[in-house]
Design an enzyme around this catalytic site. Structure first.
Site, PDB file in Angstrom:
ATOM      1  N   ARG A  38       0.860  -1.358  -0.054  1.00 60.15           N
ATOM      2  CA  ARG A  38      -0.092  -0.051  -0.011  1.00 60.15           C
ATOM      3  C   ARG A  38       0.871   0.976   0.059  1.00 60.15           C
ATOM      4  O   ARG A  38       0.398   2.286  -0.167  1.00 60.15           O
ATOM      5  CB  ARG A  38      -0.873  -0.186   1.186  1.00 60.15           C
ATOM      6  CG  ARG A  38      -0.376   0.245   2.465  1.00 60.15           C
ATOM      7  CD  ARG A  38      -1.328  -0.381   3.553  1.00 60.15           C
ATOM      8  NE  ARG A  38      -2.645   0.273   3.536  1.00 60.15           N
ATOM      9  CZ  ARG A  38      -2.978   1.158   4.458  1.00 60.15           C
ATOM     10  NH1 ARG A  38      -2.380   1.247   5.365  1.00 60.15           N
ATOM     11  NH2 ARG A  38      -4.367   1.365   4.421  1.00 60.15           N
ATOM     12  N   LEU A  91      -6.777   5.143   2.078  1.00 61.51           N
ATOM     13  CA  LEU A  91      -6.580   3.897   1.764  1.00 61.51           C
ATOM     14  C   LEU A  91      -7.050   3.089   2.812  1.00 61.51           C
ATOM     15  O   LEU A  91      -7.049   3.048   3.995  1.00 61.51           O
ATOM     16  CB  LEU A  91      -5.030   3.704   1.706  1.00 61.51           C
ATOM     17  CG  LEU A  91      -4.324   4.161   0.582  1.00 61.51           C
ATOM     18  CD1 LEU A  91      -2.672   4.401   0.982  1.00 61.51           C
ATOM     19  CD2 LEU A  91      -4.417   3.201  -0.487  1.00 61.51           C
ATOM     20  N   SER A  92      -7.961   2.190   2.370  1.00 55.14           N
ATOM     21  CA  SER A  92      -8.821   1.232   3.525  1.00 55.14           C
ATOM     22  C   SER A  92      -8.045   0.540   4.137  1.00 55.14           C
ATOM     23  O   SER A  92      -7.000   0.086   3.895  1.00 55.14           O
ATOM     24  CB  SER A  92     -10.024   0.486   2.531  1.00 55.14           C
ATOM     25  OG  SER A  92     -10.707   1.391   1.750  1.00 55.14           O
ATOM     26  N   ALA A  93      -8.458   0.203   5.370  1.00 52.96           N
ATOM     27  CA  ALA A  93      -7.739  -0.890   6.092  1.00 52.96           C
ATOM     28  C   ALA A  93      -7.389  -2.128   5.549  1.00 52.96           C
ATOM     29  O   ALA A  93      -8.165  -2.645   4.741  1.00 52.96           O
ATOM     30  CB  ALA A  93      -8.546  -1.100   7.485  1.00 52.96           C
TER      31      ALA A  93
END
Length: 389
Positions: A38, A91-93
């Site tokens: 990520r 930015l999603s978990a």
């Protein structure tokens, strides 16, 4: 000091393994997240809540803090954009991303529509599995769409990104897709998403403020149904007007204002489960649409403040173990929450995974245990005015 991103990636991988996030059903996910970490999709400025507002963390001047924010926790999203003082992209978990992509059941060769590109990470992961040129992605924010294109190219990923409103658009290219992966929350599923997906195809999306769902398109293409897959909180659909009231304490105070209680009574109930039991929270989310519950535990026990865009209720813990309920507005939200809690107990305290959702062109509803025979609750758009009770 420059952080060791490789070490942080390894720590995240190990935490996901301990959680059981790497499933036997989707072994490709672990490989994809290792190949496409990520940090390669994160902007150089992240945002952190400091108790009063969101403050920037610059990679150039504080790389260690930036990296700690990005890899803070497998369950933590990293805020990447703030608009008018509120988060507008993230930015999603990692754990939620893995859960949703696992639920999507992507196979090589599938055509995937990634709805809500953001920084491009989920589109990249989907493309790693589906194959070059098999993922199309739509982002309403042209700046974010440009950013994602750059990061996808740098990662060697062939995916198409268009700037458009995915809530009302058809997937780029005009053909039906096998899978839709939505990365922003909708209360009601746009029926265009059903029409854009092949019969037997799958849509995984965040349902409002809590939970994500996997729908399977019916053989006739006229409906979709499927189970809740887990919990997760996502940015809301930008194409619909924002609710009048914010979440949390500030939302409650904004709705209540200076109003005096219209009703007041004493309730003999321990409110601690409202703070701790996520299955209860989800059951209330289903049965009392649009109600937002904020809790706090003090010397007298747990208190709760409840509101929607029009009504409010407060359950304030007392020294004798009871709670004082006062409320106002067109809905008696406190009464509704307590009645829904009683119903949840009577239904056997079901878990979040016992619920599902069905979508047709004319209506949408949540159900428990069985899509045909189980109890059901109608789903209405977020801004629909609630009926007085």
């Amino acid at each position: 000091m420059t952080p060791d991103l490789g070490d942080l990636r390894a720590q995240l991988d190990a935490a996901m393994e301990r959680r059981g996030a790497w499933t036997d059903r989707s072994p490709w996910l672990r490989q994809a997240m290792a190949a496409l970490p990520r940090d390669r999709f994160a902007p150089d400025v992240l945002w952190r809540w400091d108790g009063t507002g969101y403050v920037p963390i610059h990679r150039a001047t504080d790389p260690d803090d930036w990296a700690r924010e990005l890899f803070a926790d497998q369950d933590a999203a990293a805020v990447t954009q703030v608009t008018a003082g509120l988060p507008s992209s993230s930015l999603s978990a990692p754990a939620v991303v893995a859960d949703m992509l696992d639920s999507l059941l992507i196979d090589p060769g599938h055509r995937v529509w990634d709805v809500g590109t953001g920084q491009g990470w989920s589109a990249a992961l989907a493309a790693w599995r589906a194959g070059p040129g098999r993922v199309v992605s739509t982002e309403v924010d042209e700046h974010l769409a440009d950013f994602a294109r750059v990061r996808l190219r740098a990662a060697g990923i062939r995916a198409t990104v268009t700037a458009a409103n995915a809530t009302n658009a058809y997937p780029p290219g005009g053909d039906q897709v096998d899978r839709i992966h939505a990365t922003y929350a909708v209360e009601t599923v746009p029926f265009g998403w059903i029409e854009a997906t092949k019969p037997g195809g799958r849509i995984v999306y965040p349902w409002g403020r809590l939970g994500h769902v996997a729908l399977t398109i019916a053989a006739d293409g006229h409906s979709a149904s499927g189970w809740v897959q887990g919990l997760g909180m996502f940015m809301a659909d930008r194409s619909t007007p924002a609710p009048r009231a914010a979440s949390g304490w500030s939302g409650y105070t904004a709705v209540r204002g200076p109003a005096e209680p219209e009703t007041e009574c004493t309730v003999a109930r321990d409110l601690l489960p409202l703070n701790e039991n996520w299955d209860l929270k989800f059951g209330l989310r289903v049965a009392v649409p649009h109600a937002q519950v904020t809790t706090s535990t003090g010397e007298n026990g747990t208190s709760a403040w409840i509101h929607d865009s029009h009504s409010w209720a407060a359950l304030v813990a007392q020294q004798d173990g009871t709670a004082l309920l006062h409320q106002g507005g067109p809905r008696r939200l406190g009464d509704q929450v307590l009645a829904a809690w009683d119903q949840w107990n009577e239904l056997g305290q079901p878990s979040r995974y016992d619920y599902g959702i069905t979508v047709t062109q004319s209506e949408q509803w949540a159900w428990l245990n069985d899509s045909e025979a189980g109890p059901r609750w109608r789903i209405t758009p977020l801004l629909t005015a609630p009926a007085s009770q």
